[in-house]
Design an enzyme around this catalytic site. Structure first.
Site, short mmCIF file in Angstrom:
data_model
loop_
_atom_site.label_atom_id
_atom_site.label_comp_id
_atom_site.label_asym_id
_atom_site.label_seq_id
_atom_site.Cartn_x
_atom_site.Cartn_y
_atom_site.Cartn_z
N LYS A 283 0.86 -1.18 0.00
CA LYS A 283 0.00 0.00 0.00
C LYS A 283 0.91 1.24 0.00
O LYS A 283 1.99 1.16 0.54
CB LYS A 283 -0.81 -0.10 1.28
N ASP B 108 -5.18 7.29 3.43
CA ASP B 108 -4.35 6.37 4.19
C ASP B 108 -5.16 5.17 4.73
O ASP B 108 -4.63 4.07 4.83
CB ASP B 108 -3.73 7.15 5.37
N HIS C 60 -8.03 -0.23 4.28
CA HIS C 60 -8.35 -0.98 5.51
C HIS C 60 -9.84 -0.94 5.86
O HIS C 60 -10.47 -1.96 6.13
CB HIS C 60 -7.55 -0.44 6.69
N LYS D 179 -6.05 9.88 13.83
CA LYS D 179 -4.81 9.75 14.62
C LYS D 179 -4.96 10.60 15.87
O LYS D 179 -5.75 11.54 15.90
CB LYS D 179 -3.62 10.22 13.79
C1 BG6 Z 1 -1.16 1.92 7.74
C2 BG6 Z 1 -1.27 3.41 7.71
O1 BG6 Z 1 -1.57 1.36 6.52
O2 BG6 Z 1 -1.98 1.42 8.78
C3 BG6 Z 1 -0.84 4.01 9.04
O3 BG6 Z 1 -0.44 3.93 6.67
C4 BG6 Z 1 -1.64 3.40 10.16
O4 BG6 Z 1 -0.98 5.42 9.04
C5 BG6 Z 1 -1.62 1.88 10.08
O5 BG6 Z 1 -1.06 3.83 11.37
C6 BG6 Z 1 -2.59 1.27 11.07
O6 BG6 Z 1 -2.40 -0.11 11.13
P1 BG6 Z 1 -2.70 -0.92 12.45
O7 BG6 Z 1 -2.43 -2.34 12.08
O8 BG6 Z 1 -1.78 -0.38 13.52
O9 BG6 Z 1 -4.14 -0.65 12.79
#
Ligand code: BG6
Length: 532
Positions: free
Chosen positions: A168, A255, A260, A360
């Site tokens: 990604k 992002d 996700h 965030k």
């Molecule tokens: C990443 C993003 O794909 O996923 C980040 O670029 C983010 O900004 C992260 O912090 C979050 O992943 P997880 O597994 O910690 O929820």
């Protein structure tokens, strides 16, 4: 439901080892390789899921020798493997590390890589199979793929395979995603292309399918007749850390949402696939994406909220505003928070809003899906003191505290009819223990096995960008005037609460305890829905 009384479910993590292959990591000197990939591959080795005939070839610009690369990996592994390093398996592993240094743009690098792969094939007998992992900055994705093609490294034989994993972000908007798909498609077939989304490596995300489709009681109520709305929260405590350079060009929407969060939504909303074959699952996921009501500019203004964190207090400590983070412009307009209300216009979901939010520097790290069921009619309780009924809520905790809980109403003991919300609670760790992992193990193993189910197909990526593109466009045309609009350590801007209040709803407090709550023992709890 108390786990200690229930039988411990034995784990069966061991599958069959993957077949012979070499894995080439572009960007082997970078953070992703150090923190995630090498530890994940090592964890696979410890679980005996790697073949004997295996090797890793690190590729990056740093002029390491093979010995340097091996010693660096050895120095880092205990910090990042998330489980104790076993000397015997590490010794097995480290002997299989190779390294090639060079510039990703330089055709000579690929000649050197070709020679190294032949050497590896001789020494480790990898039988010509090769997995290329692009853990590089996104600008190199099309370049590396094209160079691999020119060097003949992506050509498969009758009995050999070549696959490429692309990290990604896959594009930064719809046109760039289409362009990247096109560039990749010039060299690789779809079958050779593995677009990774690390959320699909999370057990709890994979469990969404099992939970929905392996339980006869779930599917019948999983629709607009019974569900009032769905909330998806992906909240992070972390700020932008040292990734300001990247994040300034991305922001929270790009992002987190088309990747996700859309994985969480499609797996929650899709129809049952006819099998677990990749295409069968992807076909259903894409139908959900295509059924999302398109955002008109007016809808963007009403149904999408952006935010940026200002300074605040977290864990008793002062934290700086996003605009004061390293590599961030002091007048940055990049959102660090997004909330949206989606409508999925399908027979199953029409009229059921899907609210999503991610940000965030929020109050707590939590990824959670909440299915809020419809409130039953109150007629039965008219002549009692019950004046409201708390709707049932199914909470799927993706991380941390992985588990599922269902709240329901129960009668509080006593002569009067009084109701209280109680929970049935399942915690993964109670039943399955915890398996320390990076989250990349399954994904890497699946690539080696040739199973693309947990990867994104080209059309899924484009369909995801199609949904968010109008929001990107409107937000670009109308820069925010109120940034920063939420304090670090809170749940985001007030407008995000408004988004639900308008519909007579509110965000579930993700910190609310999911464990067994007996209302009778907690008489002051709001969840006790009686007149007092
Ligand atoms: C990443 C993003 O794909 O996923 C980040 O670029 C983010 O900004 C992260 O912090 C979050 O992943 P997880 O597994 O910690 O929820």
């Amino acid at each position: 439901m108390e786990a200690p009384d229930t039988p411990h479910v034995e784990q069966e993590p061991q599958g069959t080892p993957a077949g012979p292959c070499a894995m080439v990591i572009f960007g082997a000197g970078g953070d992703l390789a150090k923190r995630m990939l090498i530890p994940a591959i090592y964890n696979l080795a410890k679980s005996k899921l790697l073949p004997e005939q295996f090797a890793i070839v690190g590729v990056s610009i740093e002029p390491f020798s093979i010995d340097d690369f091996r010693s660096r990996a050895t120095a880092n592994i205990s910090e990042f493997s998330k489980s104790p390093v076993d000397p015997e398996s590490w010794d097995w592993f480290v002997k299989r590390l190779y390294y090639v240094s060079g510039d990703f743009r330089d055709p000579k690098l690929y000649e050197k890589l070709n020679e190294t792969l032949s050497q590896v094939d001789k020494e480790q007998n990898t039988e010509g199979n090769c997995l290329f992992y692009l853990a590089t900055s996104p600008e190199f994705f099309p370049i590396v793929v094209q160079q691999l093609g020119v060097a003949g490294l992506t050509t498969e034989g009758n009995h050999t395979w070549r696959r490429v994993v692309i990290e990604k972000p896959f594009g930064h908007d719809l046109p760039s995603a289409i362009e990247l798909n096109h560039a990749v498609g010039q060299v690789l077939s779809e079958k050779q292309t593995y677009r990774i989304d690390h959320y699909l490596g999370k057990e709890t995300v994979q469990n969404l399918l099992a939970f929905r489709f392996a339980n006869g009681i779930i599917e019948p109520v999983w629709n607009r007749r019974y569900v009032d709305h769905v909330q998806v929260t992906v909240a992070e405590e972390l700020g932008v850390e040292l990734r300001g350079g990247y994040y300034e060009t991305a922001g929270a929407l790009r992002d987190m949402v088309p990747n996700h969060i859309f994985q969480l939504i499609t797996l929650s909303a899709m129809e049952p696939p006819i099998s677990f074959d990749a295409d069968a699952v992807h076909d259903e996921q894409i139908k959900v994406l295509r059924a999302i009501q398109p955002f008109s500019p007016e809808r963007v203004l009403d149904h999408a909220v952006r935010g940026q964190y200002g300074e605040g207090t977290m864990g008793g400590k002062h934290t700086v505003a996003y605009r004061a983070e390293p590599h961030v412009a002091p007048d940055s307009q990049t959102p660090t928070y997004v909330a949206m209300a989606l409508q999925i216009d399908s027979w199953r979901w029409a009229g059921v809003p899907f609210y999503l939010r991610t940000g965030k520097r929020m109050a707590r790290r939590v990824t959670q899906i909440v299915i809020r069921f419809r409130r039953p009619p109150l007629v039965l309780f008219r002549k009692t003191s019950v004046d409201k009924i708390t709707p049932n809520e199914l909470v799927i905790n993706i991380q941390p505290d992985e588990g599922i809980s269902l709240s329901f109403e129960a009668k509080i003991p006593g002569p009067a009819v009084r109701l209280g919300a109680v929970n049935m609670d399942f915690q993964y760790s109670d039943y399955f223990g915890t398996t320390p992992s990076t989250g990349y193990e399954t994904l890497i193993y699946d690539c080696m096995m040739g199973d693309p189910t947990l990867f994104q197909r080209a059309d899924m990526v484009e369909a995801s960008w199609t949904v968010v593109q109008p929001v990107l466009d409107v937000w670009k045309a109308l820069p925010p005037r109120d940034f920063p609009n939420y304090a670090a350590g809170t749940w985001g801007p007030a407008q995000a609460d408004e988004l639900l209040h308008r519909d007579g709803r509110e965000w579930r407090d993700p910190t609310r305890h999911n464990g067994l709550q007996h209302a009778a023992t907690r008489p002051n709890d709001d969840s006790v829905s009686t007149k007092r």
